[in-house]
Design an enzyme around this catalytic site. Sequence first.
Site, PDB file in Angstrom:
ATOM      1  CE1 TYR A  29      -6.327  -3.705  -3.639  1.00 32.76           C
ATOM      2  CE2 TYR A  29      -7.864  -4.735  -2.379  1.00 32.76           C
ATOM      3  CZ  TYR A  29      -7.261  -3.625  -2.566  1.00 32.76           C
ATOM      4  OH  TYR A  29      -7.123  -3.018  -1.590  1.00 32.76           O
ATOM      5  CE  LYS A  77      -7.467  -0.896   5.448  1.00 31.47           C
ATOM      6  NZ  LYS A  77      -8.170  -1.078   4.333  1.00 31.47           N
ATOM      7  CG  HIS A 101      -6.010   1.200  -4.155  1.00 26.18           C
ATOM      8  ND1 HIS A 101      -5.330   1.049  -3.062  1.00 26.18           N
ATOM      9  CD2 HIS A 101      -6.511   0.378  -4.757  1.00 26.18           C
ATOM     10  CE1 HIS A 101      -6.214   0.120  -2.420  1.00 26.18           C
ATOM     11  NE2 HIS A 101      -7.277  -0.111  -3.460  1.00 26.18           N
ATOM     12  NE  ARG A 140      -3.781  -2.277   2.696  1.00 20.04           N
ATOM     13  CZ  ARG A 140      -3.432  -3.275   3.279  1.00 20.04           C
ATOM     14  NH1 ARG A 140      -2.094  -3.564   3.961  1.00 20.04           N
ATOM     15  NH2 ARG A 140      -4.201  -4.258   3.254  1.00 20.04           N
TER      16      ARG A 140
END
Length: 314
Positions: free
Chosen positions: A283, A183, A248, A158
Amino acid sequence: MTSPKTKRAVALKTQSFNIASVALRDAWTDFVLSRQAMQCTPATLQTYQKVLGRFIAFLEQQGITHPEQVNARHVRQYLSRFADRSDWYLNGIARAIRTLVRFWREEGHMPELVTFAMPKVRQKRLPFLDAEQVASLLAGCSVRERALIMLMVDSGLRRQEVCNLKRGDVDLRTGAVMVIQGKGRKDRLAFIGANARRALLAYLRTQAGQNVDAPLFQTQSGGKFTPAGLRSLFVRLSRRVGFKVTAHMLRRTFATLCLQNGMDVVSLQTLMGHENLETTRRYIQWLGADLLEAHRKASPIDNLRGKGKKLRFR
C-alpha cells in the site's frame, strides 16, 4: 517386477478412492458448505460463488464430471482466459482455485493435489492522491462528501467498513473509530484527527435524530450506503473534480501520507488491519523525493563523517 502384495495394495487404494469419489457438483457444494461452516464473511462467500462457480462451469464444458479428473492443464487453460486482465485479478482467481483443489485433496475427492504455477503480480506504483490533490478534492465536495473523504483519508478504512459504520462507532471527543467485524470478521480500532471530526460533526448536524445505531453516512433517502452505492458516489465525484477517485485509492493515500508524515510501519500495519507487514508494504507508494530524503539521512558513505573517519578522494 511388481510383487502380488504391492498390486493388491494399489488395487485396494484405487478401490477405496473410487468408493469415495463424488460428482463434480457435489464436491463443489461440499466446498461451499465447508466455507459456511468456517463462518466466512458473506463477501468472501459471494466471491467464492462468483469466481469458482465460473470455474466449475468451465470444467463441465470440458466434459469433467468428477473432481479427480481435474488436472493442472485445465487450470492453466482457464487462467489463460484472463491474460488481459490485471495481475491482481488473475492472481485472485488462481488463489481461489488453489484453495478449492487443496480442499478437494484434503477431503479425498482427489487422488493427488493439483499444483500449478501462480500468476505473478508485478510490482508497480498504484494510484493515490498527494496532499495537494486531497485539498483540491475537498474543495469540490458537499458537506456529506467532505466528511466522508476526510474520514477515509484520515483513517484508512475499507469501503465496506465505512458502509458498516454507525454513529455510535465514532467518538467525536477522542477521534476513536471502532471497526466492528472488519475484514476477516475482526474488530479493530482506527482514529481520525480534529479536522476530520469537525467535518463529520458539520455533516451530522444536517441529519435528523441522534440514534447511535443509525448509519454514520446515509443515502439521500436516509438508508445505509452499500459498496455499490459508495462506488457510484465516487464516480460522480471524480467527474466533478476532474480526476479519478476510488475508495481503495483513498486507503492507499492514507498509508502513503502517514508514512511521509513520520508514522512507523508497525503502527500503520495495525491501523490498516493487516496481518503482516508485506501487505502493508504494497500500500505504501514511495515518491522520488521521499527516497532521496531517506537516502540523504541514511547514506552509509555520507554518514562515515562523524565516525572519526576522514575520506580521501585522490
